[in-house]
Design an enzyme around this catalytic site. Structure first.
Site, PDB file in Angstrom:
ATOM      1  CG  ASP A  25      -1.735   1.211   1.388  1.00 52.74           C
ATOM      2  OD1 ASP A  25      -1.978   1.883   0.360  1.00 52.74           O
ATOM      3  OD2 ASP A  25      -2.157   1.506   2.530  1.00 52.74           O
ATOM      4  CG  ASN A  27      -3.077   5.348  -1.113  1.00 54.61           C
ATOM      5  OD1 ASN A  27      -3.102   4.237  -0.578  1.00 54.61           O
ATOM      6  ND2 ASN A  27      -4.016   5.751  -1.950  1.00 54.61           N
ATOM      7  CG  ASP A  29      -6.059   3.034   0.387  1.00 53.39           C
ATOM      8  OD1 ASP A  29      -5.122   2.214   0.487  1.00 53.39           O
ATOM      9  OD2 ASP A  29      -6.707   3.198  -0.673  1.00 53.39           O
ATOM     10  CG  ASP A  33      -1.397   1.583  -3.751  1.00 55.46           C
ATOM     11  OD1 ASP A  33      -0.188   1.541  -4.030  1.00 55.46           O
ATOM     12  OD2 ASP A  33      -1.839   2.054  -2.676  1.00 55.46           O
ATOM     13  CG  ASP A 102      -6.270 -12.571 -13.469  1.00 57.92           C
ATOM     14  OD1 ASP A 102      -7.029 -13.198 -14.218  1.00 57.92           O
ATOM     15  OD2 ASP A 102      -5.915 -12.977 -12.346  1.00 57.92           O
ATOM     16  CG  ASP A 203     -10.963 -15.828 -13.568  1.00 54.21           C
ATOM     17  OD1 ASP A 203     -10.234 -16.194 -12.639  1.00 54.21           O
ATOM     18  OD2 ASP A 203     -12.208 -15.752 -13.464  1.00 54.21           O
ATOM     19  CD  GLU A 245      -8.815 -20.341 -12.413  1.00 59.39           C
ATOM     20  OE1 GLU A 245      -8.751 -20.577 -11.206  1.00 59.39           O
ATOM     21  OE2 GLU A 245      -9.587 -19.482 -12.879  1.00 59.39           O
ATOM     22  CG  HIS A 319      -5.778 -15.330  -6.408  1.00 50.06           C
ATOM     23  ND1 HIS A 319      -5.246 -15.919  -7.532  1.00 50.06           N
ATOM     24  CD2 HIS A 319      -7.099 -15.158  -6.663  1.00 50.06           C
ATOM     25  CE1 HIS A 319      -6.202 -16.089  -8.422  1.00 50.06           C
ATOM     26  NE2 HIS A 319      -7.337 -15.628  -7.935  1.00 50.06           N
ATOM     27  CG  ASP A 320      -8.458 -18.600  -6.296  1.00 52.09           C
ATOM     28  OD1 ASP A 320      -8.895 -17.552  -5.780  1.00 52.09           O
ATOM     29  OD2 ASP A 320      -8.485 -18.820  -7.524  1.00 52.09           O
TER      30      ASP A 320
HETATM   31  C1  GLC Z   1     -10.931 -17.926 -10.595  1.00 52.72           C
HETATM   32  C2  GLC Z   1     -10.152 -16.970  -9.739  1.00 52.72           C
HETATM   33  C3  GLC Z   1     -10.903 -16.749  -8.467  1.00 52.72           C
HETATM   34  C4  GLC Z   1     -12.246 -16.165  -8.811  1.00 52.72           C
HETATM   35  C5  GLC Z   1     -12.999 -17.030  -9.819  1.00 52.72           C
HETATM   36  C6  GLC Z   1     -14.167 -16.302 -10.409  1.00 52.72           C
HETATM   37  O1  GLC Z   1     -11.025 -19.182 -10.051  1.00 52.72           O
HETATM   38  O2  GLC Z   1      -8.870 -17.446  -9.527  1.00 52.72           O
HETATM   39  O3  GLC Z   1     -10.218 -15.934  -7.560  1.00 52.72           O
HETATM   40  O4  GLC Z   1     -13.023 -16.039  -7.652  1.00 52.72           O
HETATM   41  O5  GLC Z   1     -12.183 -17.401 -10.892  1.00 52.72           O
HETATM   42  O6  GLC Z   1     -13.741 -15.257 -11.227  1.00 52.72           O
HETATM   43 CA    CA Z   2      -3.600   2.044  -1.302  1.00 50.67          CA
END
Ligand code: GLC
Ligand code: CA
Length: 543
Positions: A25, A27, A29, A33, A102, A203, A245, A319-320
């Site tokens: 981050d 700034n 908040d 970013d 993405d 995605d 993906e 991230h999942d």
């Molecule tokens: C993919 C992404 C996930 C998202 C899902 C719906 O699996 O990695 O984070 O919630 O698609 O877009």
């Molecule tokens: Ca920020």
């Protein structure tokens, strides 16, 4: 787009995934970013990565943290501006880093202009951008379920129609059957390519050709037709990397996606190795012990199948997913050794390795009170399972093991407040272990997990065999070792990993004493065939 020569640069590349909200981050908040990322380009260059995959930063109501896009050609003010994005692409280039965007093409946000229009009337020109079925309130077109709980159908009273959504109600599925939708998406992709992006992560791309009336979500009959058209109209015009993906990919499907003729994508993310520790036929929350022998078989199978007729992506995290060191390593007394072992195991294979932010530090899972979780999937599951009568502790155990928020806690930069991620109040709490696990300490430490990753990246650049060598699994039925060879005409590697926390005797023949050790996560010690807990070594032979 400038005249372009294809280089397949991504075959020797290592890609780093940034989840922008949680990275840095700038700034105060409390939300990471684009300018925060710019501040950390030096760190990424030091690690040695070639490209950054940026989780979505497009304009979005953030129902699913940006995977619900309301404008594909603008940046969410939370992350910065379009100018900041252009600046990031430019600055990253100076550090030899490409930026991968993405793209969420399966669905948009319900706050996208197209959907707002689509909902106005059946005659609206955008109506057919989405998937609608007539019906009566309360009588669903069928019993398909949405990814984040509940029905996949949502009733719109004004139209007396249901729309289809594979994820949350705020993520209506786009209708790929409509050529106008496809061409709008292609021009948007070309627009980003003209801005100089290095590639795209796509995605849930195998879900675009859904056929809801037949209960088909992924791998619909027209999937590869659509992908080939998109690739022709967009990706093939540049020297970029594309990764789809694809939860439903088998090796045969992945070979189509990653056909070396470049007609589709560079590679896909498949998840067969990731879902092994789940009870069969159940949800991801229903955990099971890792079947180690099967893990070897599955990874070896993908390595062999795609050799010279496709391309693998290599990953443990995103991230999942929960943090790999907490999942298949040991995040207590052997955290450092097991994180390194898992890194060696993955980075020795053929494919393009991905590092998810913080993985290079050996970051771990968290255990919070339910109030401190933010993820829509986690919160929906909590409610659903409460209603079904699961006990609090059962539910929380599943969350500790599998919540997506395990991956989304702030990046741990140093031991100052909030891990140095923000000077404000972070949108999600930092993992309290940041005092011991942080980048500032690790970049200075030759024995850190960070230095291990850095070394592995350098080895991939230095020795061609990492990219080109044929894979051979060793000791397939051994209960302690994950071991394999990589071999091309000139070089050979042995990658030998003790996957568990006990000393183990390695039964492999080899002149180990005299072989070059490219990497080891322990000092050379005593008996060469005894491997310490989570010990991992890479031996090298020049033929
Ligand atoms: C993919 C992404 C996930 C998202 C899902 C719906 O699996 O990695 O984070 O919630 O698609 O877009
Ligand atoms: Ca920020």
């Amino acid at each position: 787009m400038s005249e372009c020569k294809k280089t397949n640069w991504w075959k020797k590349a290592v890609i780093y995934q940034i989840y922008p909200r949680s990275f840095k981050d700038s700034n105060g908040d409390g939300i990471g970013d684009l300018n925060g990322i710019i501040q950390k380009l030096g760190y990424l260059e030091n690690l040695g990565i070639d490209a950054v995959w940026l989780s979505p930063v497009f304009k979005s109501p953030q129902d699913d943290n940006g995977y619900d896009i309301s404008d594909y050609q603008d940046i969410d003010p939370m992350f910065g501006s379009l100018e900041d994005m252009e600046n990031l692409i430019r600055e990253a280039k100076k550090h030899n880093i490409r930026i991968i965007m993405d793209l969420v093409l399966n669905h948009s946000s319900d706050e996208h202009y197209w959907f707002k229009e689509a909902k106005k009337s059946r005659e609206n020109p955008y109506h057919d951008y989405y998937i609608w079925r007539d019906g009566e309130e309360g009588i669903l077109p069928n019993d398909m379920k949405a990814g984040f709980g509940g029905s996949a159908w949502e009733w719109v009273p004004e139209l007396k129609q249901y729309y289809f959504h594979q994820f949350s109600v705020k993520q209506p599925d786009l209708n790929w059957e409509n050529p106008k939708v496809r061409s709008e998406l292609y021009s948007m992709i070309n627009w980003w390519m003209n801005k100089g992006v290095g590639g795209f992560r796509l995605d849930v791309i195998d879900q675009i050709a859904k056929e809801p009336d037949k209960n088909i979500t992924n791998n619909g009959p027209k999937l590869h037709e659509f992908i080939q058209e998109m690739s022709r109209e967009t990706f093939q015009k540049g020297d970029i990397v594309t990764v789809g993906e694809a939860w439903g990919a088998t090796p045969d499907i992945a070979k189509m996606f990653s056909n070396p003729d470049g007609s589709e994508l560079s590679m896909v993310f498949q998840f067969e190795h990731i879902m092994l520790d789940t009870q069969e036929g159940k949800e991801k929350w229903d955990t099971a012990p890792l079947p180690f022998i099967k893990l070897k078989k599955v990874l070896a199978h993908w390595q062999q199948e795609l050799y010279q007729c496709g391309w693998n992506s290599l990953f443990w995290n995103n991230h999942d997913l929960p943090r790999i060191v907490s999942r298949w390593g040991n995040d207590k007394e052997y955290r450092v050794q097991s994180a390194k072992m898992l890194a060696v195991l993955l980075h020795g294979m053929q494919g393009t390795p991905y590092i998810y932010q913080g993985e290079e530090l050996g970051m771990t899972n968290v255990q919070y009170q339910i109030e401190d979780y933010r993820d829509i999937e986690t919160l929906n599951m909590y409610k659903e399972r409460k209603d079904k009568g699961y006990s609090e502790s059962e539910i929380m155990d599943s969350i500790y093991a599998r919540s997506r928020d395990n991956a989304r806690t702030p990046m741990q930069w140093d031991d100052s407040a909030n891990a140095g991620f923000t000077e404000g109040e972070p949108w999600i709490k930092a993992n309290p272990d940041y005092a011991v696990i942080n980048a500032a300490d690790q970049i200075k430490d030759p024995d850190s997990v960070f230095t291990c990753y850095k070394t592995l990246i350098q080895l991939r650049k230095k020795y061609d065999v990492f990219a080109s060598g044929r894979f051979g699994l060793l000791l397939p039925d051994d209960a302690s070792f994950f071991a394999y060879t990589r071999e091309n005409q000139y070089e050979k590697l042995y990658v030998i990993c003790n996957f568990y926390g006990k000393d183990a005797l390695c039964q492999l023949d080899g002149d180990w004493e005299n072989m070059e050790l490219l990497y080891g996560n322990y000092e050379k010690n005593g008996k060469i065939n005894i491997y310490k807990p989570y010990e991992a070594r890479i031996y090298y032979i020049k033929k």
